[in-house]
Design an enzyme around this catalytic site. Structure first.
Site, PDB file in Angstrom:
ATOM      1  N   GLU A   9      -5.691  -8.255  -1.011  1.00  0.00           N
ATOM      2  CA  GLU A   9      -6.376  -8.030   0.269  1.00  0.00           C
ATOM      3  C   GLU A   9      -7.812  -7.622  -0.004  1.00  0.00           C
ATOM      4  O   GLU A   9      -8.071  -6.838  -0.918  1.00  0.00           O
ATOM      5  CB  GLU A   9      -5.721  -6.901   1.092  1.00  0.00           C
ATOM      6  CG  GLU A   9      -4.404  -7.258   1.716  1.00  0.00           C
ATOM      7  CD  GLU A   9      -3.848  -6.151   2.607  1.00  0.00           C
ATOM      8  OE1 GLU A   9      -4.644  -5.424   3.235  1.00  0.00           O
ATOM      9  OE2 GLU A   9      -2.620  -6.024   2.655  1.00  0.00           O
ATOM     10  N   GLU A  67       0.827  -1.222   0.000  1.00  0.00           N
ATOM     11  CA  GLU A  67       0.000   0.000   0.000  1.00  0.00           C
ATOM     12  C   GLU A  67       0.853   1.260   0.000  1.00  0.00           C
ATOM     13  O   GLU A  67       0.653   2.163   0.818  1.00  0.00           O
ATOM     14  CB  GLU A  67      -0.957  -0.022   1.199  1.00  0.00           C
ATOM     15  CG  GLU A  67      -1.971  -1.144   1.105  1.00  0.00           C
ATOM     16  CD  GLU A  67      -3.074  -1.069   2.149  1.00  0.00           C
ATOM     17  OE1 GLU A  67      -2.876  -0.445   3.197  1.00  0.00           O
ATOM     18  OE2 GLU A  67      -4.150  -1.648   1.908  1.00  0.00           O
TER      19      GLU A  67
HETATM   20  C1  BG6 Z   1      -4.433  -2.894   4.868  1.00  0.00           C
HETATM   21  C2  BG6 Z   1      -3.084  -3.324   5.349  1.00  0.00           C
HETATM   22  O1  BG6 Z   1      -4.443  -1.516   4.855  1.00  0.00           O
HETATM   23  O2  BG6 Z   1      -5.538  -3.134   5.641  1.00  0.00           O
HETATM   24  C3  BG6 Z   1      -3.105  -4.383   6.438  1.00  0.00           C
HETATM   25  O3  BG6 Z   1      -2.271  -3.743   4.291  1.00  0.00           O
HETATM   26  C4  BG6 Z   1      -4.238  -4.097   7.395  1.00  0.00           C
HETATM   27  O4  BG6 Z   1      -1.846  -4.409   7.055  1.00  0.00           O
HETATM   28  C5  BG6 Z   1      -5.526  -4.178   6.604  1.00  0.00           C
HETATM   29  O5  BG6 Z   1      -4.281  -4.931   8.492  1.00  0.00           O
HETATM   30  C6  BG6 Z   1      -6.771  -4.017   7.456  1.00  0.00           C
HETATM   31  O6  BG6 Z   1      -6.646  -2.879   8.247  1.00  0.00           O
HETATM   32  P1  BG6 Z   1      -6.866  -2.929   9.810  1.00  0.00           P
HETATM   33  O7  BG6 Z   1      -6.473  -1.607  10.263  1.00  0.00           O
HETATM   34  O8  BG6 Z   1      -8.307  -3.231   9.981  1.00  0.00           O
HETATM   35  O9  BG6 Z   1      -6.000  -3.998  10.322  1.00  0.00           O
END
Ligand code: BG6
Length: 475
Positions: free
Chosen positions: A373, A175
């Site tokens: 993701e 990201e």
């Molecule tokens: C993404 C990241 O932004 O979102 C992860 O690459 C992160 O590292 C994921 O965990 C979800 O975000 P959060 O803050 O809910 O853990």
């Protein structure tokens, strides 16, 4: 047209959010090891080193470092074809400046990748997932300094050589574009290890640090291709498409300008050059960014083979009167979208935005895409018999997979795979909580760090197994 036969179904995590063992086997202190616990309302804080009396959730994670065999076995049971994780830079180079890598750290990832491969699971590896040695943050101010380029490339080359026969899919910076949100981070480190001074121009600093990272990414890819011509090298972009709040021409142009500023990183990764709009912005604002002729050559040589991206939500934006230049400021200009739902943490849930994003990337870059993701952070309830009925998570993922399939079958998108985030519960990046759960596998650990760390299968575990078995036909 359905999903390709070799579609990479799997799950995604990051080293610092699950490994724990933060000071074991020679590992150095990473920037995420000094991040305290926060919650939905409060940012995590970064302390100056590890302080007594503070809670650092990443120090223990979910103890994946010692339990990875059990966890990979569960992933295999779901039928994973791939597993996305990252390599903790500080396990390999504890301060970033050693001449020789730490053998125990290298060995850990050898063991992890071997375990994956035994089950036919391809490792998909991010080199820097919001992590760097804390020593480099202290000494150089993180990515403010050009010196970081060589140190990162040294780390990348060590990994490419060592895991040449084990890892085929690499990504450089997780990201990378999230740092475009430089006004929203108060007094904490950005994902480039930068703590902004009160009197500096954050935007200019952000462009400079990002440039060094983009050069480091390209240099690493250029070297990586020589080391392993069969490997595939990607970038990783946080995709939140920015819609105009209305069809007023001003809002439409505002949204377009916002997209330019949030996604120019992908332009540089994919085209090997800066888009005209960013160069014009630097000129207008009189930013003097240290960009050398050699850097520009490197960017051309190190373009990516594919675009990896995360997708959780969409944004919407309205043009504000004061903003005569249509300058995007993520901290102040976004508005809520009445047409979509919201998660418990205020993230706008919008499955059609995923199809939109897949189309947007394809139109712009004509490269294979990889959704690395996607997921819903939610509270889970464990029943007396140990079951967890997470229908909300299944619904979220089903809706998104449906849109993903439409992008492939109706729009002709070239999609390599799909790895939902946090396939096993882990420490939340933004809040440091355990309660913000994404996994198919529940981990018995509470926000305060207590719990047995026992793993339990949620309803979504059985659901996702069927999805993979049917290559996405049974949802
Ligand atoms: C993404 C990241 O932004 O979102 C992860 O690459 C992160 O590292 C994921 O965990 C979800 O975000 P959060 O803050 O809910 O853990």
């Amino acid at each position: 047209m359905s999903l390709r036969e070799d579609f990479l179904w799997g799950g995604a995590v990051a080293a610092h959010q699950l490994e724990g063992a933060y000071d074991v086997d020679g590992k150095g202190l990473s920037i995420m090891d000094v991040a305290t616990a926060g919650d939905a309302q409060h940012h995590r804080l970064f302390t100056d080193g590890v302080l007594k009396g503070e809670i650092y959730p990443n120090h223990t994670g979910i103890d994946f470092y010692h339990r990875y065999k059990e966890d990979i076995r569960l992933f295999a049971e779901m039928g994973f074809k791939c597993f996305r994780t990252s390599i903790a830079w500080t396990r390999i180079y504890p301060t970033g400046e050693e001449n020789e890598p730490n053998e125990s750290g290298l060995q850990f990832y050898d063991n992890l990748f071997d375990t994956c491969l035994e089950y036919g699971i391809e490792p998909v590896i991010t080199l820097s997932h919001f992590e760097m040695p804390f020593a480099l943050v202290k000494k150089y101010g993180g990515w403010r300094d050009r010196k970081l380029i060589d140190l990162f490339v040294k780390f990348a080359v060590t990994c490419f050589k060592r895991y040449r026969y084990k890892v085929k899919y690499w990504m450089t910076f997780n990201e990378i574009n999230n740092q475009a949100n430089y006004n929203n981070i108060g007094s904490v480190y950005s994902n480039s290890g930068i703590l902004y001074n009160s009197d500096e121009c954050r935007e200019q600093t952000m462009y400079q640090a990002s440039h060094y990272e983009l050069v480091a990414s390209a240099l690493a890819i250029d070297q990586g291709r020589k080391i392993d011509p069969d490997a595939r090298f990607g970038c990783m972009i946080a995709m939140c498409p920015i819609y105009p709040a209305t069809c007023s021409p001003e809002d439409v142009l505002m949204a377009h300008k916002a997209m330019q500023k949030r996604y120019y990183y992908a332009d540089v990764h994919a085209w090997g050059e800066y888009p005209a709009n960013i160069l014009a912005l630097w000129k207008r604002k009189q930013y003097e960014i240290d960009v050398t002729k050699e850097d520009l050559d490197v960017l051309k040589r190190g373009v990516v083979d594919y675009i990896g991206f995360s997708y959780y939500m969409s944004f919407a934006i309205a043009k504000k009167e004061r903003n005569i230049n249509y300058d995007y400021d993520e901290a102040h200009d976004l508005v809520s979208n009445p047409f979509v739902a919201m998660s418990d943490w205020g993230w706008q849930v919008d499955s059609i935005g995923l199809r939109y994003s897949l189309n947007w990337f394809t139109d712009r870059y004509r490269l294979p895409l990889f959704i690395v993701e996607n997921g819903l952070g939610a509270y889970d309830q464990v029943e007396e018999d140990g079951s967890i009925h997470d229908s909300y998570r299944i619904n979220y993922l089903r809706d998104h997979i449906q849109q993903m399939k439409l992008a492939v079958s109706e729009d002709g998108v070239d999609l390599m795979g799909y790895t939902p985030w946090g396939c096993i519960d882990l420490v939340s990046f933004s809040t440091g909580e355990m309660d913000k759960r994404y996994g198919f596998i529940y981990v018995d650990k509470k926000n305060d760090g207590t719990g047995t760390l026992q793993r339990l299968k949620k309803d979504s575990f059985y659901w996702y197994k069927k999805v993979i078995e049917s290559n996405g036909e049974i949802l």
